[in-house]
Scaffold this motif. Structure first.
Motif, mmCIF file in Angstrom:
data_model
loop_
_atom_site.group_PDB
_atom_site.id
_atom_site.type_symbol
_atom_site.label_atom_id
_atom_site.label_comp_id
_atom_site.label_asym_id
_atom_site.label_seq_id
_atom_site.Cartn_x
_atom_site.Cartn_y
_atom_site.Cartn_z
ATOM 1 N N TYR A 1 0.827 -1.200 0.000
ATOM 2 C CA TYR A 1 0.000 0.000 0.000
ATOM 3 C C TYR A 1 0.863 1.253 0.000
ATOM 4 C CZ TYR A 1 -3.650 -3.289 1.248
ATOM 5 O OH TYR A 1 -4.502 -4.353 1.266
ATOM 6 N N ALA A 2 0.202 2.373 -0.257
ATOM 7 C CA ALA A 2 0.935 3.645 -0.339
ATOM 8 C C ALA A 2 1.527 4.015 1.013
ATOM 9 C CB ALA A 2 0.010 4.748 -0.836
ATOM 10 N N PHE A 3 2.680 4.616 0.982
ATOM 11 C CA PHE A 3 3.414 5.076 2.172
ATOM 12 C C PHE A 3 2.632 6.208 2.853
ATOM 13 C CE2 PHE A 3 6.498 8.213 3.807
ATOM 14 C CZ PHE A 3 7.039 7.475 4.858
ATOM 15 N N VAL A 4 2.536 6.123 4.198
ATOM 16 C CA VAL A 4 1.854 7.177 4.986
ATOM 17 C C VAL A 4 2.781 7.616 6.113
ATOM 18 C CG1 VAL A 4 -0.092 7.733 6.488
ATOM 19 C CG2 VAL A 4 -0.430 6.310 4.441
ATOM 20 N N ASP A 5 3.108 8.912 6.156
ATOM 21 C CA ASP A 5 3.989 9.441 7.224
ATOM 22 C C ASP A 5 3.348 10.722 7.783
ATOM 23 O OD1 ASP A 5 6.066 10.035 8.950
ATOM 24 O OD2 ASP A 5 7.245 11.068 7.394
ATOM 25 N N ALA A 6 2.810 10.611 9.006
ATOM 26 C CA ALA A 6 2.205 11.787 9.678
ATOM 27 C C ALA A 6 3.298 12.590 10.370
ATOM 28 C CB ALA A 6 1.155 11.354 10.681
ATOM 29 N N ASN A 7 3.295 13.897 10.119
ATOM 30 C CA ASN A 7 4.317 14.733 10.750
ATOM 31 C C ASN A 7 3.884 16.209 10.677
ATOM 32 O OD1 ASN A 7 7.077 16.411 10.548
ATOM 33 N ND2 ASN A 7 7.404 14.509 11.718
ATOM 34 N N PHE A 8 4.221 16.936 11.729
ATOM 35 C CA PHE A 8 3.959 18.386 11.727
ATOM 36 C C PHE A 8 4.931 19.056 12.683
ATOM 37 C CE2 PHE A 8 1.299 16.774 15.159
ATOM 38 C CZ PHE A 8 1.537 17.670 16.198
ATOM 39 N N ASN A 24 2.424 23.419 11.077
ATOM 40 C CA ASN A 24 2.876 23.198 9.695
ATOM 41 C C ASN A 24 2.794 21.692 9.391
ATOM 42 O OD1 ASN A 24 3.648 25.975 9.212
ATOM 43 N ND2 ASN A 24 5.387 25.576 10.588
ATOM 44 N N ASN A 25 1.970 21.355 8.446
ATOM 45 C CA ASN A 25 1.756 19.941 8.068
ATOM 46 C C ASN A 25 2.919 19.484 7.182
ATOM 47 O OD1 ASN A 25 0.851 17.430 7.332
ATOM 48 N ND2 ASN A 25 -1.211 18.107 6.746
ATOM 49 N N ASN A 26 3.734 18.602 7.735
ATOM 50 C CA ASN A 26 4.887 18.068 7.000
ATOM 51 C C ASN A 26 4.689 16.584 6.619
ATOM 52 O OD1 ASN A 26 6.237 20.550 7.340
ATOM 53 N ND2 ASN A 26 6.948 19.910 9.399
ATOM 54 N N SER A 27 3.473 16.158 6.661
ATOM 55 C CA SER A 27 3.184 14.734 6.361
ATOM 56 C C SER A 27 3.514 14.415 4.894
ATOM 57 C CB SER A 27 1.713 14.425 6.641
ATOM 58 O OG SER A 27 1.392 14.727 7.987
ATOM 59 N N GLN A 28 3.721 13.087 4.643
ATOM 60 C CA GLN A 28 4.049 12.617 3.278
ATOM 61 C C GLN A 28 3.278 11.335 2.985
ATOM 62 O OE1 GLN A 28 8.310 12.410 2.377
ATOM 63 N NE2 GLN A 28 8.715 13.794 4.139
ATOM 64 N N GLY A 29 3.084 11.092 1.707
ATOM 65 C CA GLY A 29 2.492 9.828 1.280
ATOM 66 C C GLY A 29 1.109 10.023 0.697
ATOM 67 N N GLY A 30 0.492 8.910 0.423
ATOM 68 C CA GLY A 30 -0.828 8.942 -0.213
ATOM 69 C C GLY A 30 -1.928 9.125 0.804
ATOM 70 N N ILE A 31 -1.922 10.225 1.439
ATOM 71 C CA ILE A 31 -2.862 10.493 2.544
ATOM 72 C C ILE A 31 -4.098 11.178 1.986
ATOM 73 C CG2 ILE A 31 -3.155 11.683 4.752
ATOM 74 C CD1 ILE A 31 -0.052 11.596 5.003
ATOM 75 N N SER A 32 -5.238 10.695 2.458
ATOM 76 C CA SER A 32 -6.498 11.285 2.001
ATOM 77 C C SER A 32 -7.182 12.104 3.095
ATOM 78 C CB SER A 32 -7.442 10.192 1.519
ATOM 79 O OG SER A 32 -7.709 9.262 2.575
ATOM 80 N N ASP A 33 -6.940 11.787 4.369
ATOM 81 C CA ASP A 33 -7.611 12.484 5.470
ATOM 82 C C ASP A 33 -6.607 12.791 6.586
ATOM 83 O OD1 ASP A 33 -10.447 12.372 4.558
ATOM 84 O OD2 ASP A 33 -10.079 10.207 4.689
ATOM 85 N N LYS A 70 -2.439 15.778 18.455
ATOM 86 C CA LYS A 70 -2.254 14.504 17.760
ATOM 87 C C LYS A 70 -2.771 14.634 16.330
ATOM 88 C CE LYS A 70 -3.327 10.681 19.868
ATOM 89 N NZ LYS A 70 -4.144 9.563 20.428
ATOM 90 N N LEU A 71 -1.927 14.228 15.401
ATOM 91 C CA LEU A 71 -2.312 14.194 13.989
ATOM 92 C C LEU A 71 -2.418 12.735 13.538
ATOM 93 C CD1 LEU A 71 -2.823 15.280 11.137
ATOM 94 C CD2 LEU A 71 -0.311 15.447 10.861
ATOM 95 N N ARG A 72 -3.572 12.345 13.014
ATOM 96 C CA ARG A 72 -3.754 11.025 12.394
ATOM 97 C C ARG A 72 -3.866 11.244 10.891
ATOM 98 N NH1 ARG A 72 -8.743 8.041 14.336
ATOM 99 N NH2 ARG A 72 -7.830 6.365 13.046
ATOM 100 N N ALA A 73 -2.962 10.624 10.185
ATOM 101 C CA ALA A 73 -2.973 10.696 8.716
ATOM 102 C C ALA A 73 -3.452 9.347 8.171
ATOM 103 C CB ALA A 73 -1.584 11.029 8.207
ATOM 104 N N LEU A 74 -4.460 9.370 7.309
ATOM 105 C CA LEU A 74 -5.063 8.129 6.832
ATOM 106 C C LEU A 74 -5.066 8.065 5.302
ATOM 107 C CD1 LEU A 74 -6.918 9.332 9.432
ATOM 108 C CD2 LEU A 74 -7.990 7.081 9.137
ATOM 109 N N SER A 75 -4.809 6.847 4.840
ATOM 110 C CA SER A 75 -5.032 6.539 3.417
ATOM 111 C C SER A 75 -6.163 5.519 3.351
ATOM 112 C CB SER A 75 -3.748 5.978 2.779
ATOM 113 O OG SER A 75 -3.450 4.710 3.331
ATOM 114 N N ALA A 76 -6.391 4.938 2.188
ATOM 115 C CA ALA A 76 -7.483 3.966 2.068
ATOM 116 C C ALA A 76 -7.248 2.754 2.948
ATOM 117 C CB ALA A 76 -7.644 3.560 0.614
ATOM 118 N N ASN A 77 -5.974 2.367 3.163
ATOM 119 C CA ASN A 77 -5.701 1.143 3.891
ATOM 120 C C ASN A 77 -4.747 1.312 5.062
ATOM 121 O OD1 ASN A 77 -7.094 -0.790 1.997
ATOM 122 N ND2 ASN A 77 -5.625 0.128 0.555
#
Length: 375
Positions: A1-8, A24-33, A70-77
């Motif tokens: 699945y796509a890489f998800v990295d939550a960061n700020f 400042n949202n520094n997250s990376q990857g295929g994040i949708s929410d 707390k930041l939760r970064a989500l993709s489809a999976n």
């Protein structure tokens, strides 16, 4: 699945309430929410990589508040989360109350510190008159000035907590115009009914009214506003009197101030005398009776001008007036000057008329000698 990295990142991790943070949202990857939980019961959901607008943090307690973000970064999976904390220090409100905000000059003002946090807080008071105070309670402060108008003072209080949180506040104090009551007299003492001059030029400030109490009875006898004027006192007693003068001035705000002076008034000397006979025939010994007031107490020195070039210093002299004319009256003006030991005096004059001495004379109508019987 796509890489998800939550960061700020947080622009500032701690500050004083009210505290506005920027994330400042520094997250990376295929994040949708993105779910941003910035308080235990509050969160923001975003569907892109934009930075959230976090509401202002407030802390009205007296201890620091720590918030977990707390930041939760989500993709489809997949999902990832990142946590950081901020500290919000207690909000400080500088506040104080003066017991008066306007009044007469000089004005004493008591300041009460109503700042919400007093423990471990440093205070700086600026009274706007060149003086300051460091501490919680400055006590009473005295304001004074010499202006003819009201003076305004912006009193400020700066409060700094132990966490270096800061607040200040300002209150204006009005001190009414300065007024000063003063007067002088041109003489330290006077004789009864002698005029003296009062000079109030030493008074000053924003004066609008002048009041004079010359009898020391609490009743103001005059509102004379002249810079200088004459006054007098009468003393018909037998001792010197200390007369008190009270001078009061006011301004339009109703403030007043007073000044008191005194002048010594020596007793009145009243010269008077009586002549035993104002129209005697020559020869006659004229008796002059001194009727001046309080002889020996007030009236102590006497000078008699007897009207023919003669003088006397006796209290009640007798004098033999002469008229050698057989036909004409002679008039003499007698003047008595009575004086006190204080140098006060009085003069009175009376006139006496000396009638001529009768001249007896006769002659015989016939013979002045003959034999008897003789008629």
């Amino acid at each position: 699945y796509a890489f998800v990295d939550a960061n700020f990142t947080v622009n500032k991790a701690d500050s004083c309430s009210p505290f506005k943070i920027r994330l400042n949202n520094n997250s990376q990857g295929g994040i949708s929410d993105f779910i941003w939980k910035y308080a235990p019961d509050d969160s923001i959901v975003l569907n892109d990589f934009s930075n959230p607008d976090i509401p202002i943090y407030r802390n009205t307690s007296d201890i620091p508040d720590v918030y977990e973000i707390k930041l939760r970064a989500l993709s489809a999976n997949c999902e990832d989360e990142y946590i950081d904390t901020i500290t919000v220090y207690p909000e400080i409100h500088a506040d104080f109350n003066p017991d008066v905000i306007q009044g007469c000059n000089p004005l004493t003002v008591a300041f009460i510190n109503n700042t919400n946090i007093l423990t471990n807080t440093s205070f700086y008071w600026d009274f706007d008159d060149g003086t300051y105070y460091i501490g919680e309670n400055p006590g009473d402060h005295l304001y004074s000035h010499t202006s003819s108008n009201s003076e305004f003072y912006d009193v400020s209080l700066e409060a700094t907590s132990e966490y270096f949180c800061f607040d200040d506040t300002t209150i204006q104090i009005e001190v009414y115009p300065f007024i000063r009551a003063r007067f002088t007299m041109d003489k330290p003492f006077i004789c009864s009914d002698e005029t003296f001059t009062i000079d109030r030029s030493g008074s000053g400030g924003g004066i609008n009214q002048y009041f004079w109490d010359f009898n020391n009875d609490g009743v103001y006898d005059s509102n004379n506003s002249s810079v200088s004027f004459d006054h007098t006192y009468t003393n018909t007693g037998s001792a010197s009197q200390d007369n008190i003068i009270k001078f009061r001035v006011t301004n339009v705000q109703g403030c007043d101030t007073s000044y008191t002076g005194s002048i010594l008034v020596h007793p009145q000397v009243r010269a008077d005398f009586d002549i035993d006979d104002t129209g005697p025939c020559y020869p006659h010994m004229t008796a002059l009776t001194n009727m001046s007031n309080d002889i020996g107490v007030v009236s102590t020195n006497f000078n008699w001008d007897l009207g023919d070039g003669s003088n006397s210093s006796e209290i009640s002299p007798s004098y033999f007036y002469k008229n050698f004319s057989y036909t004409n009256d002679r008039q003499f003006t007698i003047t008595l000057t009575a004086a006190s030991d204080y140098g006060c005096d009085s003069t009175v004059s009376r006139t006496i008329t000396i009638h001529p001495k009768p001249h007896a004379e006769f002659e015989f109508a016939g013979k002045s000698a003959d034999c008897p019987p003789f008629t």
